[in-house]
Scaffold this motif. Structure first.
Motif, PDB file in Angstrom:
ATOM      1  N   LEU A  20      67.949  15.658  20.700  1.00 29.46           N
ATOM      2  CA  LEU A  20      67.404  14.328  20.934  1.00 29.46           C
ATOM      3  C   LEU A  20      66.049  14.419  21.632  1.00 29.46           C
ATOM      4  O   LEU A  20      65.778  15.364  22.365  1.00 29.46           O
ATOM      5  CB  LEU A  20      68.362  13.510  21.806  1.00 29.46           C
ATOM      6  N   ASP A  21      65.223  13.407  21.414  1.00 32.17           N
ATOM      7  CA  ASP A  21      63.920  13.418  22.071  1.00 32.17           C
ATOM      8  C   ASP A  21      64.089  13.124  23.560  1.00 32.17           C
ATOM      9  O   ASP A  21      65.086  12.529  23.986  1.00 32.17           O
ATOM     10  CB  ASP A  21      62.984  12.400  21.416  1.00 32.17           C
ATOM     11  N   PRO A  22      63.134  13.546  24.387  1.00 31.65           N
ATOM     12  CA  PRO A  22      63.280  13.396  25.845  1.00 31.65           C
ATOM     13  C   PRO A  22      63.475  11.958  26.303  1.00 31.65           C
ATOM     14  O   PRO A  22      64.162  11.712  27.291  1.00 31.65           O
ATOM     15  CB  PRO A  22      61.962  13.970  26.381  1.00 31.65           C
ATOM     16  N   VAL A  23      62.872  10.990  25.575  1.00 26.42           N
ATOM     17  CA  VAL A  23      62.998   9.586  25.985  1.00 26.42           C
ATOM     18  C   VAL A  23      64.442   9.121  25.875  1.00 26.42           C
ATOM     19  O   VAL A  23      65.002   8.532  26.806  1.00 26.42           O
ATOM     20  CB  VAL A  23      62.077   8.683  25.132  1.00 26.42           C
ATOM     21  N   PHE A  24      65.084   9.403  24.726  1.00 26.73           N
ATOM     22  CA  PHE A  24      66.465   8.950  24.588  1.00 26.73           C
ATOM     23  C   PHE A  24      67.419   9.788  25.436  1.00 26.73           C
ATOM     24  O   PHE A  24      68.423   9.272  25.932  1.00 26.73           O
ATOM     25  CB  PHE A  24      66.929   8.968  23.131  1.00 26.73           C
TER      26      PHE A  24
ATOM     27  N   GLU B 270      67.401   8.073  28.625  1.00 26.93           N
ATOM     28  CA  GLU B 270      68.106   6.796  28.514  1.00 26.93           C
ATOM     29  C   GLU B 270      69.616   7.009  28.512  1.00 26.93           C
ATOM     30  O   GLU B 270      70.366   6.275  29.170  1.00 26.93           O
ATOM     31  CB  GLU B 270      67.674   6.071  27.236  1.00 26.93           C
ATOM     32  N   LEU B 271      70.064   8.020  27.789  1.00 27.36           N
ATOM     33  CA  LEU B 271      71.495   8.316  27.733  1.00 27.36           C
ATOM     34  C   LEU B 271      72.028   8.680  29.112  1.00 27.36           C
ATOM     35  O   LEU B 271      73.091   8.204  29.541  1.00 27.36           O
ATOM     36  CB  LEU B 271      71.742   9.462  26.748  1.00 27.36           C
ATOM     37  N   LEU B 272      71.313   9.500  29.845  1.00 26.27           N
ATOM     38  CA  LEU B 272      71.757   9.890  31.181  1.00 26.27           C
ATOM     39  C   LEU B 272      71.777   8.690  32.124  1.00 26.27           C
ATOM     40  O   LEU B 272      72.658   8.587  32.985  1.00 26.27           O
ATOM     41  CB  LEU B 272      70.846  10.988  31.729  1.00 26.27           C
ATOM     42  N   ASP B 273      70.836   7.764  31.945  1.00 27.05           N
ATOM     43  CA  ASP B 273      70.848   6.542  32.752  1.00 27.05           C
ATOM     44  C   ASP B 273      72.088   5.704  32.449  1.00 27.05           C
ATOM     45  O   ASP B 273      72.691   5.113  33.355  1.00 27.05           O
ATOM     46  CB  ASP B 273      69.588   5.715  32.486  1.00 27.05           C
ATOM     47  N   ILE B 274      72.486   5.656  31.176  1.00 28.94           N
ATOM     48  CA  ILE B 274      73.690   4.909  30.792  1.00 28.94           C
ATOM     49  C   ILE B 274      74.928   5.525  31.440  1.00 28.94           C
ATOM     50  O   ILE B 274      75.804   4.818  31.966  1.00 28.94           O
ATOM     51  CB  ILE B 274      73.843   4.881  29.254  1.00 28.94           C
ATOM     52  N   LEU B 275      75.000   6.854  31.426  1.00 26.99           N
ATOM     53  CA  LEU B 275      76.143   7.526  32.057  1.00 26.99           C
ATOM     54  C   LEU B 275      76.192   7.221  33.549  1.00 26.99           C
ATOM     55  O   LEU B 275      77.265   6.973  34.110  1.00 26.99           O
ATOM     56  CB  LEU B 275      76.053   9.032  31.819  1.00 26.99           C
TER      57      LEU B 275
END
Length: 290
Positions: A161-165, A168-173
């Motif tokens: 995955l690209d660094p931006v997503f 974002e994924l880690l922020d969701i977790l």
């Protein structure tokens, strides 16, 4: 809250020449645990055992205090699972896939699913085959989070995955963990992801569990020692987890920082080890000369 959400008890599983050997692991409820190891270390094999996709040769898997083998269907309703590759019907739209997926879960929340689709920029009318790898990962996460799962298990969710997503994924977790009833286990070989969000780290190497400790305990205990080659003898070599030698000196990993500081203070630089250091030097090992 300290009760284990996942209990792996003396589990062994063999796949040809590779084996998971006598794995015992307790994943605490209410925390994020990162499962780390090089490709081929056994991360996906262990996750398949946790999901009932394969059966152990020996030992037992328990989820929420119950044996997985005896109550698999009910326990899986409490789990959100994100695989390392797409397991959707590629020719279907997202809406059609939801119509197949949702009836398996009694607590499916359609409004929550639509909220995640909106957040991830996914149209219900979009064909799954038209989505990029990153968008498919977002879709898998939307499905996994829309039936009020207490345990989220993710297999290499950030790979490719690209660094931006990835961020974002880690922020969701991290957001999910504001509700303390959630527990997350995710595997990765991208150690910087774990630095950001993990509470505990479980490290697999060649099918064996090297350690399972809090991130703070790991960083307190492990260190990298850098010094001149003249300090190396057979006994010193044996005290390290792994060594990298160059013509101008060596760097080595110790799992006992206090002992290293006692032995090498004034003769070496001693620095905190990163998870990447720990993985590299554990795989490299120690060659004893003399």
């Amino acid at each position: 809250m300290n009760d284990p959400c996942i209990e792996v008890r003396n589990v062994t599983k063999r796949y040809g020449r590779f084996a998971l050997e006598d794995i015992t692991l307790n994943v605490k409820q209410g925390y994020i645990t990162g499962l780390v190891g090089a490709n081929g270390a056994g991360k996906s094999s262990l996750i398949k055992l946790l999901m009932g996709m394969s059966l152990p040769l020996a030992g037992e898997v328990r989820l929420f205090g119950e044996p997985l083998a005896k109550n698999e269907a009910e326990l899986k309703e409490r789990i959100g699972y994100v695989a390392d590759d797409s397991h959707f019907y590629e020719h279907l739209s997202i809406q059609a896939m939801k119509s197949i997926y949702a009836p398996f879960y009694r607590k499916w929340d359609d409004r929550l699913f639509r909220r995640y689709l909106d957040r991830f920029g996914l149209s219900p009318k979009a064909l799954i085959r038209s989505l990029s790898k990153g968008m498919k990962m977002k879709l898998a996460l939307a499905f996994a989070l829309s039936h009020q799962a207490e345990l989220l298990i993710m297999d290499e969710p950030t790979a490719g995955l690209d660094p931006v997503f990835r961020r974002e994924l880690l922020d969701i977790l991290a957001e999910l963990m504001l509700d303390e009833r959630h527990t997350i286990l995710f595997s990765t070989h991208i150690t910087t992801d774990l630095d950001r969000v993990a509470d505990y780290i479980a490290f697999l190497h060649q099918g064996r569990l090297v350690f399972h400790e809090s991130k703070e305990e790991i960083f307190d205990r492990y260190a990298v020692v850098r010094a001149e080659n003249s300090l190396l003898d057979a006994d010193v070599r044996r005290s390290f987890v792994g060594i990298r030698e160059t013509p101008v000196g060596f760097e080595a990993l110790t799992s006992d920082r206090e002992e290293a500081e006692r032995l090498f203070s004034g003769f070496a630089r001693i620095e905190r080890a990163t998870l990447e250091d720990i993985m590299f030097f554990t795989a490299k090992g120690v060659t004893v000369h003399g």
